[in-house]
Design an enzyme around this catalytic site. Structure first.
Site, PDB file in Angstrom:
ATOM      1  N   ARG A 161       0.859  -1.177   0.000  1.00 24.28           N
ATOM      2  CA  ARG A 161       0.000   0.000   0.000  1.00 24.28           C
ATOM      3  C   ARG A 161       0.896   1.228   0.000  1.00 24.28           C
ATOM      4  O   ARG A 161       2.027   1.186   0.497  1.00 24.28           O
ATOM      5  CB  ARG A 161      -0.898   0.017   1.232  1.00 24.28           C
ATOM      6  N   LYS A 192      -2.467  -1.947   7.616  1.00 21.31           N
ATOM      7  CA  LYS A 192      -3.755  -1.559   8.199  1.00 21.31           C
ATOM      8  C   LYS A 192      -3.979  -2.277   9.518  1.00 21.31           C
ATOM      9  O   LYS A 192      -3.549  -3.408   9.709  1.00 21.31           O
ATOM     10  CB  LYS A 192      -4.888  -1.908   7.229  1.00 21.31           C
ATOM     11  N   HIS A 261      -2.476   2.184  -5.851  1.00 21.50           N
ATOM     12  CA  HIS A 261      -3.253   0.987  -5.536  1.00 21.50           C
ATOM     13  C   HIS A 261      -3.472   0.124  -6.776  1.00 21.50           C
ATOM     14  O   HIS A 261      -3.700  -1.085  -6.662  1.00 21.50           O
ATOM     15  CB  HIS A 261      -4.589   1.373  -4.894  1.00 21.50           C
ATOM     16  N   ARG A 264      -0.787  -2.323  -6.750  1.00 16.78           N
ATOM     17  CA  ARG A 264      -1.071  -3.383  -5.768  1.00 16.78           C
ATOM     18  C   ARG A 264      -2.074  -4.377  -6.365  1.00 16.78           C
ATOM     19  O   ARG A 264      -1.915  -5.596  -6.230  1.00 16.78           O
ATOM     20  CB  ARG A 264      -1.616  -2.751  -4.490  1.00 16.78           C
ATOM     21  N   HIS A 287      -4.523  -9.181   3.846  1.00 16.44           N
ATOM     22  CA  HIS A 287      -5.976  -9.142   4.020  1.00 16.44           C
ATOM     23  C   HIS A 287      -6.382  -9.998   5.221  1.00 16.44           C
ATOM     24  O   HIS A 287      -5.981 -11.154   5.327  1.00 16.44           O
ATOM     25  CB  HIS A 287      -6.690  -9.672   2.779  1.00 16.44           C
ATOM     26  N   TYR A 296      -9.958 -10.897  -6.751  1.00 15.81           N
ATOM     27  CA  TYR A 296      -8.943 -11.097  -7.790  1.00 15.81           C
ATOM     28  C   TYR A 296      -9.185 -12.364  -8.602  1.00 15.81           C
ATOM     29  O   TYR A 296      -8.675 -12.492  -9.710  1.00 15.81           O
ATOM     30  CB  TYR A 296      -7.547 -11.109  -7.165  1.00 15.81           C
TER      31      TYR A 296
END
Length: 319
Positions: A161, A192, A261, A264, A287, A296
């Protein structure tokens, strides 16, 4: 049989007294912004138009009325997100009437808008990503050129990120930042939810990092811990990365707006196409829920569908 179209909203001057009082409450007591008030007025005008067409008194509307009206909004072409906003305004209106004892129930409670389609993340093709990474440097300053090349290699090569990238420090030890261990070819980032994760760093990225570290002393201020610095010698910001990446993509002749992004997304999509290992991609992206990563697989299917449409003799070619 065609569904009835949603009625047009009546003019603002014809709004019912209950609605006008509620809008006054939103303006004076809730202090809503002007744009929000306009949206509330339009939504409640729609509600009144439905009630008048039924006909039914606004205070006597039932759940089945609201469900029918929401369905008519959808049939009339209103997007699911817009329907959700309309229902939210209606829900607040009836909640306000209920506090004054003017209705026995809120007919909008439990009514939900149709699910909006989840937009697929945009990703570069493999060729576009390689073109971006290997594009000849058009930057006059060799140090900035080395920095920008390294930024692209890490965003695409590691799936970072932009916040994780600009949070990298030259050396380990920061509580809030990350770092790259070139010896072990690993990037340790702070992502995150204050979660740390480690991702492998490929050969091209390590080479770009070495080139940048050689040039960095000419830009960085004394004692600056940030790995990536701007022309003032302080930590590079996310906004600056976006600007530089957009500039580099235009210079490389890419046909789409490229942002951090997107690299990414490209990292994840290309890795999944090659490996098919969804769990590994989840771990590399950091994630918490695999459902976030599953988007994806749809990107991968899109790629396969395009290959089939373009190559198979029995594919349905679009004109």
């Amino acid at each position: 049989m065609t569904s009835p179209a949603a009625p047009d909203a009546p003019p603002a001057a014809a709004l019912a007294p209950d609605i006008e009082r509620h809008l006054q409450h939103l303006q004076v007591e809730r202090r809503l912004a002007e744009r929000s008030l306009v949206l509330y007025r339009e939504a409640l005008a729609r509600l009144q138009a439905f009630a008048e067409k039924q006909p039914v008194d606004l205070r006597r509307a039932q759940v089945f009325h609201v469900r029918r009206w929401a369905a008519q909004l959808h049939a009339g072409g209103l997007a699911p997100r817009s329907i959700a906003l309309v229902l939210s305004a209606w829900r607040g209106f009836y909640r306000w009437l209920g506090r004054d004892g003017l209705v026995d129930l809120n007919p909008v409670e439990g009514v939900r808008a149709p699910k909006a389609a989840v937009p697929l993340p945009k990703a570069l093709s493999v060729d576009q990503a390689v073109t971006l990474a290997e594009a000849p440097e058009a930057e006059d300053d060799p140090a900035l050129a080395a920095r920008d090349h390294c930024v692209v290699e890490l965003l695409y090569g590691c799936g970072l990120r932009v916040g994780e990238l600009v949070g990298l420090d030259v050396v380990a030890g920061s509580d809030a930042g990350g770092w790259i261990d070139a010896q072990d070819a690993m990037a340790h980032v702070f992502g995150k939810g204050s979660k740390r994760r480690s991702v492998p760093v490929g050969g091209p990225a390590l080479q770009a990092l070495a080139a940048w570290l050689s040039a960095r002393p000419g830009l960085a201020r004394s004692g600056e811990p940030a790995l990536f610095v701007n022309q003032r010698g302080t930590r590079l910001t996310a906004a600056q990365v976006r600007g530089r990446l957009k500039r580099r993509a235009l210079q490389a002749g890419l046909p789409t707006h490229v942002h951090p992004h997107m690299l990414r997304h490209s990292f994840a999509s290309h890795l999944l196409q090659s490996s098919g290992d969804l769990r590994a991609v989840q771990e590399l992206l950091g994630h918490a829920n695999i459902r976030t990563t599953q988007v994806y697989t749809k990107l991968d299917f899109q790629h396969l569908a395009k290959v089939y449409d373009a190559a198979h003799p029995r594919a349905k070619k679009k004109p």
